[in-house]
Design an enzyme around this catalytic site. Structure first.
Site, PDB file in Angstrom:
ATOM      1  N   PHE A 115       0.855  -1.187   0.000  1.00 29.84           N
ATOM      2  CA  PHE A 115       0.000   0.000   0.000  1.00 29.84           C
ATOM      3  C   PHE A 115       0.889   1.235   0.000  1.00 29.84           C
ATOM      4  O   PHE A 115       1.706   1.425   0.902  1.00 29.84           O
ATOM      5  CB  PHE A 115      -0.928   0.050   1.217  1.00 29.84           C
ATOM      6  CG  PHE A 115      -1.818   1.267   1.179  1.00 29.84           C
ATOM      7  CD1 PHE A 115      -3.001   1.252   0.458  1.00 29.84           C
ATOM      8  CD2 PHE A 115      -1.445   2.450   1.806  1.00 29.84           C
ATOM      9  CE1 PHE A 115      -3.801   2.386   0.368  1.00 29.84           C
ATOM     10  CE2 PHE A 115      -2.232   3.587   1.729  1.00 29.84           C
ATOM     11  CZ  PHE A 115      -3.423   3.552   1.008  1.00 29.84           C
ATOM     12  N   ASP A 169       9.363   2.888   1.594  1.00 33.40           N
ATOM     13  CA  ASP A 169       8.196   3.659   2.011  1.00 33.40           C
ATOM     14  C   ASP A 169       8.049   3.505   3.525  1.00 33.40           C
ATOM     15  O   ASP A 169       7.575   2.482   4.016  1.00 33.40           O
ATOM     16  CB  ASP A 169       6.945   3.156   1.284  1.00 33.40           C
ATOM     17  CG  ASP A 169       5.703   3.963   1.658  1.00 33.40           C
ATOM     18  OD1 ASP A 169       5.789   4.789   2.583  1.00 33.40           O
ATOM     19  OD2 ASP A 169       4.651   3.745   1.029  1.00 33.40           O
ATOM     20  N   LYS A 200       2.709  10.476   7.822  1.00 29.24           N
ATOM     21  CA  LYS A 200       1.980  10.080   9.031  1.00 29.24           C
ATOM     22  C   LYS A 200       2.499  10.697  10.336  1.00 29.24           C
ATOM     23  O   LYS A 200       2.088  11.775  10.707  1.00 29.24           O
ATOM     24  CB  LYS A 200       1.884   8.554   9.098  1.00 29.24           C
ATOM     25  CG  LYS A 200       0.967   8.005   7.988  1.00 29.24           C
ATOM     26  CD  LYS A 200       0.394   6.653   8.294  1.00 29.24           C
ATOM     27  CE  LYS A 200      -0.780   6.338   7.378  1.00 29.24           C
ATOM     28  NZ  LYS A 200      -0.454   5.592   6.177  1.00 29.24           N
TER      29      LYS A 200
HETATM   30  C1  LIG Z   1      -0.731   5.839   4.703  1.00 27.88           C
HETATM   31  C2  LIG Z   1       0.318   5.370   3.776  1.00 27.88           C
HETATM   32  C3  LIG Z   1       0.552   6.025   2.553  1.00 27.88           C
HETATM   33  C4  LIG Z   1      -0.327   7.150   2.050  1.00 27.88           C
HETATM   34  O1  LIG Z   1      -0.290   8.249   2.888  1.00 27.88           O
HETATM   35  P1  LIG Z   1      -1.455   9.368   2.768  1.00 27.88           P
HETATM   36  O2  LIG Z   1      -0.995  10.439   3.694  1.00 27.88           O
HETATM   37  O3  LIG Z   1      -2.727   8.691   3.180  1.00 27.88           O
HETATM   38  O4  LIG Z   1      -1.504   9.802   1.363  1.00 27.88           O
HETATM   39  C5  LIG Z   1       1.604   5.598   1.775  1.00 27.88           C
HETATM   40  N1  LIG Z   1       2.385   4.579   2.168  1.00 27.88           N
HETATM   41  C6  LIG Z   1       2.187   3.911   3.322  1.00 27.88           C
HETATM   42  C7  LIG Z   1       3.107   2.816   3.719  1.00 27.88           C
HETATM   43  C8  LIG Z   1       1.140   4.286   4.162  1.00 27.88           C
HETATM   44  O5  LIG Z   1       0.929   3.616   5.309  1.00 27.88           O
END
Ligand SMILES: *Cc1c(COP(=O)(O)O)cnc(C)c1O
Length: 427
Positions: A165, A250, A280
């Site tokens: 994700f 990520d 986040k």
């Molecule tokens: C939440 C998340 C995203 C996307 O972040 P948003 O601020 O919702 O756009 C991307 N990568 C990972 C691993 C995430 O947990």
């Protein structure tokens, strides 16, 4: 505007708020009323919200009907310091009252200082750089553009993992594997292939000089808190280096002390990525994200004029980041997160109905012996706890990093009966 601030803070009784702003900011009205209005005003992408929240403090939030909840989800790994942290609140307020937005034709001390801070925590080598965004998806968009800048007609593939994700915007979505998220929006930016999770042989087979970048979450969050093995991360580093591909990690969910290290890849010796995405937890609840590029080569792929943002790196967002990192650094957060996480995992493992516990620090996933995780979320709410189901049989905890062992214990005590209620409701 003064009226709204006064109503929100209750600090300036001399300014009479308008009826409307006072009602909204005080959270007047029942949850049911607000939900009915929500249904008529908001796009339905999130379904019906579980509760209408009006206030938070530390690890607790309160809903419009006066109920209290221990927040074990932290806005999905965002509220690193809980709710309404006094230091973050005061830094953000005073920055907004001093200089709120300036555009990227200009810079500000908070922007420079936060970039320097992140490079230091990441132990990034000379030549490393930061690009600030407002969200995780935007950080991933920048990462996709970085990958494209490492592409040629011969080197055109980007690899991501099954279960990945990476966000909902088009570039980030191209990296995300879930069909239900992707298919309504195809065609997505091309060149992305998904390879099996944590499978070194499959990665080796997929890697050659046609790969521009490999994008990985050190622990897949949305997929149910699935950690990559240290061996896989090491192999990913070695193989991308061997074939001239970028290793992009990520760390939107796993970064910022979430796992008991500043960044989850720091658990594995010798793994320094070419780029890392953050968001986040970085702003402690304020929207701020970043792409960090490691070393001169990765940092010069995108040159002047090739990318940009209006809000990204603004003084308030970067002040929020600085305040959050300052508190985490000066309160021994890394050790605390490791300790409370270990305590939670140990006690979850022994519980009846829990078949597997995964994760590191305060990013924890656990599987149930049946498909009653959504019912467990509801039962937990009724019992005064916010948790999250990542699938029919998997629950996730990503609480504020300031969660105490005592607070965790109240959840562990309540959990057996929450699970029993959920099992019966689902049967
Ligand atoms: C939440 C998340 C995203 C996307 O972040 P948003 O601020 O919702 O756009 C991307 N990568 C990972 C691993 C995430 O947990």
């Amino acid at each position: 505007m003064n009226e709204i601030v006064a109503a929100a803070t209750g600090r300036n009784a001399a300014v009479a708020p308008t009826t409307d702003s006072a009602e909204v900011l005080a959270g007047a009205g029942s949850g049911a009323d607000w939900l009915a209005r929500y249904g008529e005003a908001l796009m339905g992408v999130f379904g019906t919200p579980q509760r209408v929240l009006v206030r938070g403090s530390g690890c607790y939030v309160w809903d419009a009907d006066g109920n209290e909840y221990l927040d074990l989800l932290g806005g999905i790994a965002v509220n690193a310091l809980g709710h309404a942290h006094p230091f973050v609140t005061s830094v953000v307020s005073s920055q907004l009252a001093t200089l709120g937005h300036i555009s990227n034709f200009f810079t500000s001390p908070t922007q420079v200082a936060l970039a320097e801070k992140l490079l230091g925590l990441a132990q990034a080598p000379a030549g490393s750089r930061v690009f600030f965004t407002n969200s995780g998806a935007e950080a991933l968009e920048a990462a996709v553009k970085l990958a494209r800048r490492n592409s040629t007609p011969q080197r055109h593939r980007i690899l991501a993992l099954d279960g990945a994700f990476h966000g909902r915007t088009m570039g980030a979505l191209a990296l995300t594997s879930k069909k239900a998220y992707r298919e309504p929006f195809e065609p997505l930016p091309g060149g992305v292939e998904h390879v099996p999770f944590d499978d070194v042989d499959a990665l080796r087979a997929a890697m050659d000089e046609t790969v521009a970048a490999l994008v990985l979450e050190p622990i897949q969050g949305e997929a149910g808190v699935r950690p990559l093995s240290p061996e896989y991360l090491s192999a990913a580093r070695a193989l991308t280096r061997e074939h001239g591909a970028l290793l992009i990690l990520d760390e939107v969910q796993t970064g910022i002390a979430r796992t008991g290290r500043w960044f989850a890849h720091q658990w594995v010796d010798g793994v320094l990525p070419d780029a890392m995405t953050l968001a986040k937890g970085l702003g402690g609840g304020f929207p701020v994200g970043a792409l960090v590029t490691f070393g001169e080569d990765a940092s010069t792929l995108i040159s002047a004029g090739q990318h940009g943002t209006t809000f990204g790196g603004n003084p308030v967002a970067t002040a929020a980041g600085l305040a959050t990192l300052h508190v985490l650094e000066t309160t021994g957060a890394l050790q605390h997160v490791s300790d409370v996480g270990a305590y939670l995992r140990e006690h979850l493992s022994g519980l009846q109905g829990v078949t597997a516990v995964r994760g590191e620090g305060l990013l924890i996933g656990f599987d149930l012996d049946g498909g009653y995780a959504p019912a467990a979320v509801q039962a937990a709410l009724t019992a005064g706890f916010i948790i999250n189901a990542t699938g029919p049989a998997t629950l996730r905890l990503a609480p504020p990093l300031i969660l105490t062992t005592g607070q965790a214990a109240t959840f562990l005590e309540a959990l057996p009966s929450i699970l029993t209620t959920a099992r019966e409701a689902t049967a």
